[in-house]
Every structure is written in structure tokens, then in C-alpha cells.
Motif scaffolding. Structure first.
Motif, short mmCIF file in Angstrom:
data_model
loop_
_atom_site.label_atom_id
_atom_site.label_comp_id
_atom_site.label_asym_id
_atom_site.label_seq_id
_atom_site.Cartn_x
_atom_site.Cartn_y
_atom_site.Cartn_z
N GLY A 181 70.12 39.26 21.18
CA GLY A 181 70.89 38.03 21.32
C GLY A 181 72.26 38.29 21.88
N ASP A 182 73.00 37.23 21.98
CA ASP A 182 74.34 37.26 22.57
C ASP A 182 75.35 37.79 21.56
N CYS A 183 76.16 38.74 21.98
CA CYS A 183 77.19 39.30 21.12
C CYS A 183 78.54 39.16 21.80
N VAL A 184 79.50 38.61 21.08
CA VAL A 184 80.86 38.46 21.58
C VAL A 184 81.78 39.27 20.69
N LEU A 185 82.59 40.10 21.31
CA LEU A 185 83.61 40.87 20.59
C LEU A 185 84.92 40.11 20.75
N LEU A 186 85.48 39.66 19.65
CA LEU A 186 86.67 38.82 19.65
C LEU A 186 87.86 39.56 19.07
N HIS A 187 88.94 39.58 19.81
CA HIS A 187 90.21 40.11 19.32
C HIS A 187 91.28 39.05 19.52
N VAL A 188 92.11 38.87 18.51
CA VAL A 188 93.21 37.91 18.61
C VAL A 188 94.52 38.67 18.45
N THR A 189 95.37 38.55 19.45
CA THR A 189 96.70 39.16 19.41
C THR A 189 97.66 38.13 18.80
N ASP A 190 98.30 38.51 17.73
CA ASP A 190 99.26 37.63 17.06
C ASP A 190 100.53 37.57 17.89
N ASP A 191 100.99 36.37 18.16
CA ASP A 191 102.18 36.17 18.98
C ASP A 191 103.49 36.38 18.23
N ALA A 192 103.43 36.61 16.92
CA ALA A 192 104.64 36.66 16.11
C ALA A 192 105.62 37.76 16.54
N VAL A 193 105.12 38.96 16.82
CA VAL A 193 106.03 40.07 17.17
C VAL A 193 106.70 39.85 18.53
N PRO A 194 105.95 39.54 19.58
CA PRO A 194 106.63 39.28 20.85
C PRO A 194 107.60 38.09 20.78
N GLU A 195 107.22 37.06 20.01
CA GLU A 195 108.13 35.91 19.88
C GLU A 195 109.43 36.32 19.19
N ALA A 215 87.09 47.50 24.55
CA ALA A 215 86.24 48.45 25.29
C ALA A 215 85.64 49.49 24.35
N GLU A 216 86.44 50.00 23.42
CA GLU A 216 85.93 50.98 22.45
C GLU A 216 84.88 50.34 21.54
N ALA A 217 85.09 49.09 21.15
CA ALA A 217 84.12 48.39 20.31
C ALA A 217 82.80 48.19 21.06
N GLU A 218 82.87 47.87 22.33
CA GLU A 218 81.65 47.70 23.11
C GLU A 218 80.90 49.02 23.25
N ARG A 219 81.62 50.12 23.44
CA ARG A 219 80.98 51.44 23.49
C ARG A 219 80.27 51.74 22.17
N ARG A 220 80.93 51.44 21.07
CA ARG A 220 80.33 51.71 19.75
C ARG A 220 79.11 50.82 19.52
N LEU A 221 79.17 49.59 20.01
CA LEU A 221 78.04 48.66 19.86
C LEU A 221 76.81 49.21 20.57
N GLY A 222 77.02 49.89 21.68
CA GLY A 222 75.92 50.52 22.39
C GLY A 222 75.15 49.61 23.32
N ARG A 223 75.68 48.46 23.61
CA ARG A 223 75.05 47.53 24.56
C ARG A 223 76.12 46.61 25.11
N PRO A 224 75.84 45.98 26.21
CA PRO A 224 76.85 45.08 26.78
C PRO A 224 77.15 43.91 25.84
N ALA A 225 78.40 43.53 25.81
CA ALA A 225 78.83 42.39 25.01
C ALA A 225 79.93 41.67 25.78
N ARG A 226 80.04 40.41 25.52
CA ARG A 226 81.13 39.66 26.13
C ARG A 226 82.40 39.94 25.32
N ARG A 227 83.49 40.16 26.01
CA ARG A 227 84.77 40.41 25.35
C ARG A 227 85.63 39.15 25.44
N LEU A 228 86.20 38.77 24.33
CA LEU A 228 87.04 37.58 24.28
C LEU A 228 88.37 37.98 23.65
#
Length: 164
Positions: free
Chosen positions: A26-40, A76-89
Motif C-alpha cells: 500500500g501507499d506509505c507517506v513519511l511525514l516530517h513537520v518542522t516547527d516554526d518556533a525557533v526560526p521565528e 531520505a534516511e527514513a525511506e532507506r530504512r523503510l526499504g521501499r519507495p515512499a512519498r515524502r511530505l
């Protein structure tokens, strides 16, 4: 089955492993959220404390760039560990809000406990993860990033609690 795996700096390997084991197809999405607090904060410090400077010297811009690059590397490292293509978000903003919005359609969210890892219980969830678990509109697979604590970490019942 569509699965979103919430990738955070401290717990991502356990989440990826759980997704690989339990949602192999099935479809796998790797999601990462960068918190804006530090740059702000850096933008604000530059504008307020350091006065009017040249925009190219604003440390917030550099922090934003570094944050996005780190997120790309982590995905990218998470996708390598997953061992198959995944959509990155890669998103930015308040992580708990962005994750809940992102999981409106998938069949499963995989995330990890990120609080007190020494005992079982509600404090094993940090505030953002607690929010996501409470508000996610899909099933949530909640994994321990390390071995789960033993049952001896359960607190005793309160003294006023009647025993059956």
C-alpha cells in the motif's frame, strides 16, 4: 492500505520499523513537520534586539534553511530504512496541528511515544503526540521507541479506590 508515518528526530526508527512490519503493501507517506518556533524567535531577535539590519544577515533565514535541509536528510534516511519507495511530505508549522490535518485521509498513522519512557502510562506521551492521539481522525498505531517498560512501572491504585 494507506499509512502515514510521523517522522520525528528522536523516534523515527521505531515508527519506520513498525510501518515496514505492519503495512508492507500500500501507499506509505513519511511525514516530517518542522516547527516554526525557533526560526521565528531568531527573526524576532534580529528585528527587535539587533535593530534594523540587512535581511541577508537575519539568522532566522539560515535556521529555516538548516531546518529544511535536516528534514530532507531525515526523510531520505527514513525511506532507506523503510526499504521501499515512499512519498515524502515535509510541512512546517505547529507539528500537532499539521499532523492531524495530514491524517484526514489515510487508513493508519504510525507514531511513537516521546515522553517519559521509563514507565507505562499517559506521561509516556509528549504534549504534541498526546494532541495527535486525541484528535487524529484515523486509527493510530502508537509504538515504543525502545523496549517498553515492565509492568512493575505501573503506579499502585489510589488508596481510595475500592478493590473488587
Amino acid at each position: 492500505m494507506s499509512v502515514i508515518v510521523w517522522i520525528t528526530e528522536s523516534t523515527w526508527p521505531a515508527c519506520v520499523d513498525a510501518a515496514r512490519e505492519r503495512a508492507a503493501d500500500g501507499d506509505c507517506v513519511l511525514l516530517h513537520v518542522t516547527d516554526d518556533a525557533v526560526p521565528e524567535a531568531a527573526h524576532g531577535a534580529f528585528a527587535g534586539l539587533l535593530g534594523r539590519g540587512r535581511a541577508e544577515r537575519d539568522p532566522g533565514n539560515r535556521l529555516e534553511g538548516l531546518s529544511w535541509a535536516a528534514a530532507d536528510d531525515l526523510l531520505a534516511e527514513a525511506e532507506r530504512r523503510l526499504g521501499r519507495p515512499a512519498r515524502r511530505l515535509a510541512l512546517h508549522g505547529r507539528p500537532e496541528q499539521q499532523v492531524v490535518r495530514a491524517v484526514a485521509g489515510p487508513d493508519l498513522l504510525v507514531c511513537a511515544r516521546d515522553g517519559d519512557r521509563t514507565r507505562l502510562g499517559p506521561r509516556s506521551l509528549g504534549p504534541a503526540t498526546r494532541f495527535v492521539v486525541d484528535h487524529a481522525p484515523c486509527p493510530v498505531l502508537l509504538v515504543w521507541p525502545d523496549a517498553a517498560p515492565g509492568l512493575d512501572s505501573l503506579p499502585p491504585p489510589p488508596p481510595h479506590h475500592p478493590r473488587p
